[in-house]
Design a protein around this motif. Structure first.
Motif, PDB file in Angstrom:
ATOM      1  N   LYS A  58       0.864  -1.186   0.000  1.00  0.00           N
ATOM      2  CA  LYS A  58       0.000   0.000   0.000  1.00  0.00           C
ATOM      3  C   LYS A  58       0.896   1.229   0.000  1.00  0.00           C
ATOM      4  N   SER A  59       0.661   2.122  -0.952  1.00  0.00           N
ATOM      5  CA  SER A  59       1.462   3.345  -1.072  1.00  0.00           C
ATOM      6  C   SER A  59       0.768   4.502  -0.358  1.00  0.00           C
ATOM      7  N   PHE A  60       1.583   5.346   0.272  1.00  0.00           N
ATOM      8  CA  PHE A  60       1.084   6.534   0.959  1.00  0.00           C
ATOM      9  C   PHE A  60       1.586   7.820   0.310  1.00  0.00           C
ATOM     10  N   VAL A  61       2.286   7.681  -0.835  1.00  0.00           N
ATOM     11  CA  VAL A  61       2.823   8.829  -1.572  1.00  0.00           C
ATOM     12  C   VAL A  61       2.614   8.623  -3.067  1.00  0.00           C
ATOM     13  N   GLN A  62       2.819   9.706  -3.815  1.00  0.00           N
ATOM     14  CA  GLN A  62       2.693   9.662  -5.274  1.00  0.00           C
ATOM     15  C   GLN A  62       3.939  10.272  -5.910  1.00  0.00           C
ATOM     16  N   VAL A  63       4.153   9.981  -7.179  1.00  0.00           N
ATOM     17  CA  VAL A  63       5.251  10.585  -7.933  1.00  0.00           C
ATOM     18  C   VAL A  63       5.078  12.105  -7.911  1.00  0.00           C
ATOM     19  N   ASN A  64       6.191  12.798  -7.783  1.00  0.00           N
ATOM     20  CA  ASN A  64       6.306  14.267  -7.696  1.00  0.00           C
ATOM     21  C   ASN A  64       5.964  14.824  -6.318  1.00  0.00           C
ATOM     22  N   GLU A  65       5.624  13.966  -5.375  1.00  0.00           N
ATOM     23  CA  GLU A  65       5.307  14.430  -4.016  1.00  0.00           C
ATOM     24  C   GLU A  65       6.599  14.676  -3.237  1.00  0.00           C
ATOM     25  N   LYS A  66       6.627  15.778  -2.493  1.00  0.00           N
ATOM     26  CA  LYS A  66       7.747  16.082  -1.595  1.00  0.00           C
ATOM     27  C   LYS A  66       7.601  15.224  -0.349  1.00  0.00           C
ATOM     28  N   VAL A  67       8.737  14.689   0.148  1.00  0.00           N
ATOM     29  CA  VAL A  67       8.729  13.851   1.346  1.00  0.00           C
ATOM     30  C   VAL A  67       9.804  14.315   2.317  1.00  0.00           C
ATOM     31  N   LYS A  68       9.620  13.945   3.571  1.00  0.00           N
ATOM     32  CA  LYS A  68      10.570  14.265   4.638  1.00  0.00           C
ATOM     33  C   LYS A  68      11.170  12.976   5.177  1.00  0.00           C
ATOM     34  N   LYS A  69      12.383  13.064   5.726  1.00  0.00           N
ATOM     35  CA  LYS A  69      13.007  11.916   6.377  1.00  0.00           C
ATOM     36  C   LYS A  69      12.043  11.310   7.385  1.00  0.00           C
ATOM     37  N   GLY A  70      11.907  10.001   7.328  1.00  0.00           N
ATOM     38  CA  GLY A  70      11.052   9.294   8.273  1.00  0.00           C
ATOM     39  C   GLY A  70       9.588   9.233   7.892  1.00  0.00           C
ATOM     40  N   GLN A  71       9.196   9.897   6.796  1.00  0.00           N
ATOM     41  CA  GLN A  71       7.793   9.886   6.355  1.00  0.00           C
ATOM     42  C   GLN A  71       7.440   8.519   5.781  1.00  0.00           C
ATOM     43  N   LEU A  72       6.273   8.004   6.153  1.00  0.00           N
ATOM     44  CA  LEU A  72       5.803   6.717   5.647  1.00  0.00           C
ATOM     45  C   LEU A  72       5.600   6.787   4.135  1.00  0.00           C
ATOM     46  N   LEU A  73       6.225   5.856   3.418  1.00  0.00           N
ATOM     47  CA  LEU A  73       6.095   5.780   1.960  1.00  0.00           C
ATOM     48  C   LEU A  73       5.167   4.648   1.548  1.00  0.00           C
ATOM     49  N   ILE A  74       5.455   3.459   2.058  1.00  0.00           N
ATOM     50  CA  ILE A  74       4.776   2.232   1.632  1.00  0.00           C
ATOM     51  C   ILE A  74       4.694   1.283   2.824  1.00  0.00           C
ATOM     52  N   THR A  75       3.627   0.488   2.862  1.00  0.00           N
ATOM     53  CA  THR A  75       3.600  -0.648   3.777  1.00  0.00           C
ATOM     54  C   THR A  75       3.605  -1.917   2.926  1.00  0.00           C
ATOM     55  N   ALA A  76       4.212  -2.960   3.477  1.00  0.00           N
ATOM     56  CA  ALA A  76       4.308  -4.248   2.799  1.00  0.00           C
ATOM     57  C   ALA A  76       3.887  -5.322   3.794  1.00  0.00           C
ATOM     58  N   ASP A  77       2.862  -6.075   3.473  1.00  0.00           N
ATOM     59  CA  ASP A  77       2.369  -7.126   4.360  1.00  0.00           C
ATOM     60  C   ASP A  77       3.235  -8.375   4.161  1.00  0.00           C
ATOM     61  N   PHE A  78       4.391  -8.379   4.842  1.00  0.00           N
ATOM     62  CA  PHE A  78       5.348  -9.472   4.665  1.00  0.00           C
ATOM     63  C   PHE A  78       4.787 -10.812   5.137  1.00  0.00           C
ATOM     64  N   GLU A  79       3.918 -10.791   6.127  1.00  0.00           N
ATOM     65  CA  GLU A  79       3.307 -12.032   6.613  1.00  0.00           C
ATOM     66  C   GLU A  79       2.486 -12.677   5.492  1.00  0.00           C
ATOM     67  N   ALA A  80       1.697 -11.879   4.769  1.00  0.00           N
ATOM     68  CA  ALA A  80       0.886 -12.397   3.659  1.00  0.00           C
ATOM     69  C   ALA A  80       1.750 -12.840   2.476  1.00  0.00           C
ATOM     70  N   MET A  81       2.976 -12.299   2.385  1.00  0.00           N
ATOM     71  CA  MET A  81       3.868 -12.627   1.262  1.00  0.00           C
ATOM     72  C   MET A  81       4.679 -13.898   1.495  1.00  0.00           C
ATOM     73  N   LYS A  82       4.703 -14.402   2.741  1.00  0.00           N
ATOM     74  CA  LYS A  82       5.489 -15.609   3.046  1.00  0.00           C
ATOM     75  C   LYS A  82       5.146 -16.732   2.082  1.00  0.00           C
ATOM     76  N   GLY A  83       6.180 -17.387   1.577  1.00  0.00           N
ATOM     77  CA  GLY A  83       6.016 -18.478   0.633  1.00  0.00           C
ATOM     78  C   GLY A  83       5.862 -18.026  -0.811  1.00  0.00           C
ATOM     79  N   LYS A  84       5.681 -16.714  -1.016  1.00  0.00           N
ATOM     80  CA  LYS A  84       5.507 -16.187  -2.372  1.00  0.00           C
ATOM     81  C   LYS A  84       6.740 -15.427  -2.863  1.00  0.00           C
ATOM     82  N   ILE A  85       7.627 -15.044  -1.931  1.00  0.00           N
ATOM     83  CA  ILE A  85       8.824 -14.273  -2.289  1.00  0.00           C
ATOM     84  C   ILE A  85      10.050 -14.950  -1.711  1.00  0.00           C
TER      85      ILE A  85
END
Length: 158
Positions: free
Chosen positions: A97-124
C-alpha cells in the motif's frame, strides 16, 4: 533516475533508516544484482515491521506500478532506489500500500509504503529492503546493527 555512469559530486549525504530491522552491508544480499552492486552501492535491512519510510528529505521521482520499488531524489539531486523484497514484482502490488505519489515532496522518516510481509510468506524469496544510490556514490555504513525506521545517521553516501 538510474544514472549509473553519471558521477555525482555531492559528498557525505547522511540518511535515516528506511525500516526497522537488522542493517546489513549490500554485499551480503542474496540477490547478485544487489550484492554485486550492478544497480549501485547501498545497504539492506532485514525488516521486523511492515513500514517503509523515506531515508531523505526530497521528492518521489518514480514508483513501480507493482509498488515494490520507489525512486527518490534529494534536494542536492542525489538519487536513491528503495527495493522492497526479492521477487516481489511478481506479486503485482499484492500486499503493498502506497502513501505517496510521484512528484510528491517527502521528509526523512515519512511513511512511503507498507508491505504485508506475513501475507507474502512463501511467495517471495526474501523480505529484505534494499536502499541504493543509483548515481554512482559509495555507501558507508556506520555499523551493522538493529535499527528503527527513521533512525538518523545509520549510513552515508558519498
Amino acid at each position: 533516475m538510474f544514472n549509473l555512469f553519471k558521477k555525482n559530486e555531492s559528498k557525505g549525504t547522511s540518511i535515516c533508516s528506511v525500516a526497522s530491522g537488522k542493517l546489513e552491508k549490500i554485499e551480503k544480499s542474496i540477490d547478485p544484482v544487489f550484492s554485486q552492486k550492478m544497480m549501485g552501492d547501498g545497504l539492506f535491512i532485514k525488516p521486523t515491521s511492515d513500514e517503509i519510510v523515506s531515508p531523505i528529505d526530497g521528492e518521489v521521482v518514480m514508483m513501480f506500478p507493482t509498488l515494490h520499488a520507489i525512486g527518490l531524489k534529494d534536494e542536492k539531486g542525489n538519487e536513491y532506489l528503495i527495493h522492497i523484497g526479492i521477487e516481489t514484482a511478481a506479486l503485482n502490488g499484492e500486499g503493498f500500500k502506497s502513501f505517496v505519489q510521484v512528484n510528491e515532496k517527502v521528509k526523512k522518516g515519512q511513511l512511503l509504503i507498507t508491505a504485508d510481509f506475513e501475507a507474502m510468506k512463501g511467495k517471495i524469496t526474501s523480505s529484505d529492503i534494499i536502499l541504493l544510490a543509483t548515481d554512482g556514490r559509495k555507501c558507508n555504513i556506520n555499523e551493522e546493527k538493529d535499527v528503527t525506521a527513521g533512525e538518523e545517521n545509520i549510513a552515508s553516501f558519498e
